[in-house]
Design a protein around this motif. Structure first.
Motif, PDB file in Angstrom:
ATOM      1  N   ASN A 296     -69.415  36.217  22.121  1.00 24.45           N
ATOM      2  CA  ASN A 296     -70.792  36.889  22.083  1.00 24.45           C
ATOM      3  C   ASN A 296     -70.349  37.271  20.654  1.00 24.45           C
ATOM      4  N   ALA A 297     -71.753  37.252  20.309  1.00 22.52           N
ATOM      5  CA  ALA A 297     -71.934  37.493  18.864  1.00 22.52           C
ATOM      6  C   ALA A 297     -71.822  39.383  18.568  1.00 22.52           C
ATOM      7  N   GLU A 298     -71.765  39.912  20.350  1.00 22.73           N
ATOM      8  CA  GLU A 298     -71.899  40.837  20.316  1.00 22.73           C
ATOM      9  C   GLU A 298     -70.505  41.562  20.390  1.00 22.73           C
ATOM     10  N   SER A 299     -69.695  41.247  20.583  1.00 22.75           N
ATOM     11  CA  SER A 299     -67.661  41.362  20.638  1.00 22.75           C
ATOM     12  C   SER A 299     -67.879  40.159  19.855  1.00 22.75           C
ATOM     13  N   LEU A 300     -67.334  39.851  19.044  1.00 20.85           N
ATOM     14  CA  LEU A 300     -66.689  38.636  18.730  1.00 20.85           C
ATOM     15  C   LEU A 300     -64.906  38.405  18.353  1.00 20.85           C
ATOM     16  N   PRO A 301     -64.851  37.644  18.762  1.00 20.17           N
ATOM     17  CA  PRO A 301     -62.977  37.141  18.479  1.00 20.17           C
ATOM     18  C   PRO A 301     -62.057  37.437  17.293  1.00 20.17           C
ATOM     19  N   PHE A 302     -63.109  37.671  16.724  1.00 19.37           N
ATOM     20  CA  PHE A 302     -61.669  37.602  15.292  1.00 19.37           C
ATOM     21  C   PHE A 302     -61.687  39.011  14.586  1.00 19.37           C
ATOM     22  N   PRO A 303     -60.128  39.011  13.771  1.00 22.30           N
ATOM     23  CA  PRO A 303     -59.739  40.002  13.549  1.00 22.30           C
ATOM     24  C   PRO A 303     -61.173  40.692  12.213  1.00 22.30           C
ATOM     25  N   ASP A 304     -60.812  41.930  12.193  1.00 26.99           N
ATOM     26  CA  ASP A 304     -61.635  42.365  10.595  1.00 26.99           C
ATOM     27  C   ASP A 304     -61.277  41.939   9.219  1.00 26.99           C
ATOM     28  N   SER A 305     -62.255  41.674   9.043  1.00 26.54           N
ATOM     29  CA  SER A 305     -62.712  40.875   7.003  1.00 26.54           C
ATOM     30  C   SER A 305     -61.730  39.537   7.157  1.00 26.54           C
ATOM     31  N   SER A 306     -62.390  38.694   8.551  1.00 24.08           N
ATOM     32  CA  SER A 306     -61.203  37.517   8.300  1.00 24.08           C
ATOM     33  C   SER A 306     -62.237  35.854   7.260  1.00 24.08           C
ATOM     34  N   PHE A 307     -63.677  36.725   7.128  1.00 21.83           N
ATOM     35  CA  PHE A 307     -64.296  35.183   6.750  1.00 21.83           C
ATOM     36  C   PHE A 307     -65.020  35.456   5.498  1.00 21.83           C
TER      37      PHE A 307
END
Length: 322
Positions: free
Chosen positions: A193-204
């Protein structure tokens, strides 16, 4: 490596405990690009962002628009998912119908504006069809061949994140069957979900979203998540249809096409009138270019600008996390 700083400053401007919030002034340059110039004012952290500029969500925290219909926030997420499940198999055809084929040109220009590097880590949100992922990989291959570099390998990777599995299934199948030149190992597919992305901070390094942002229930939350997952110096790029076209004749013709042609085409091609009516109505409920730029600013981004395509039928919004 930090994308923006590598190209512009080559220094680290991010300070997670101490950043500058900016007041907005609009400047339109001679090249037609809308740029936003700021007067800096000091803030301690990024937790007090002003979310008041979401024109779709005023003071009511319970309800939002699903097209022209007012629904609960939770209902909208499910209903949007149902729309894209319904249209997934014919989505490319209907994109051609909605834009008279111009969406292909707009996406090509979007990638040119993105101008990724050989090691760019891209997050493409709501990109289940794989259109941006395909163009991203092809662009990296092209610049690698053009540079004829023997010292730097292509390590760039794109993560496609979508809340609709049907759309991602279509995208993965397309790449396997129609694009043998695309190395599928350089594309990851993630349900989220774009409103709760399943990725760590500062990943991209780059966050992109093409023709998907208007479908999110909470635009402010999605922008905050984009800010969170980008590294310092990372870039936000959003391509979206716009609700306001400055040319009256173009606006009239576009409205006539949108409301009188696209839903019937949806019925003929996909046996689905309502889903394509929603796609049109959702455009009219999206914030204007200036309003959306203010929302991007309130999420903490800087160097904000937007570029209108085709008289403002669509716009690319660009910003950096500094």
């Amino acid at each position: 490596m930090n994308l923006f700083l590598r190209r512009i400053f080559n220094i680290n401007l991010c300070n997670k405990n101490n950043y500058y919030r900016n007041s907005l002034n609009i400047s339109i340059s001679s090249d037609g690009i809308h740029r936003y110039i700021y007067t800096k004012s000091h803030h301690r952290n990024n937790d007090n962002r002003d979310d008041s500029t979401n024109s779709n969500i005023k003071s009511n925290n319970e309800r939002t628009y699903f097209g022209d219909e007012i629904v609960n926030f939770n209902d909208k997420t499910q209903r949007v998912d149902n729309v894209f499940t319904s249209v997934s198999s014919s989505y490319d055809i209907m994109n051609d119908a909605m834009s008279l084929g111009l969406h292909r040109v707009w996406k090509d220009q979007f990638i040119a504006t993105m101008s990724p590097c050989l090691d760019t880590r891209l997050l493409d949100v709501a990109g289940g069809t794989g259109d941006i992922a395909i163009r991203f990989i092809r662009y990296l291959n092209w610049i690698n061949e053009k540079s004829n570099s023997r010292t730097q390998s292509v390590t760039g990777h794109v993560t496609v994140c979508d809340i609709n599995n049907s759309m991602m299934n279509v995208g993965q199948q397309r790449i396997l069957e129609q694009y043998p030149d695309i190395d599928s190992s350089r594309i990851s597919w993630c349900y989220g979900n774009a409103e709760s992305l399943p990725f760590p901070d500062s990943s991209f390094d780059i966050y992109s979203c093409v023709f998907g942002f208007r479908n999110f229930s909470h635009l402010d939350r999605a922008l905050n998540e984009a800010y969170r997952v980008l590294e310092c110096g990372g870039r936000l790029l959003i391509l979206e249809f716009t609700p306001q076209i400055s040319n009256p004749l173009l606006s009239y013709l576009y409205d006539m096409w949108s409301y009188n042609v696209i839903p019937p085409l949806g019925k003929v091609i996909a046996d689905d009138w309502n889903s394509y009516r929603y796609l049109i109505e959702s455009i009219r409920r999206f914030p204007s270019q200036n309003e959306f730029s203010l929302m991007i600013k309130n999420a903490g981004f800087n160097s904000i600008e937007y570029y209108n395509y085709c008289g403002g039928i669509v716009a690319v919004h660009s910003a950096f996390k500094l």
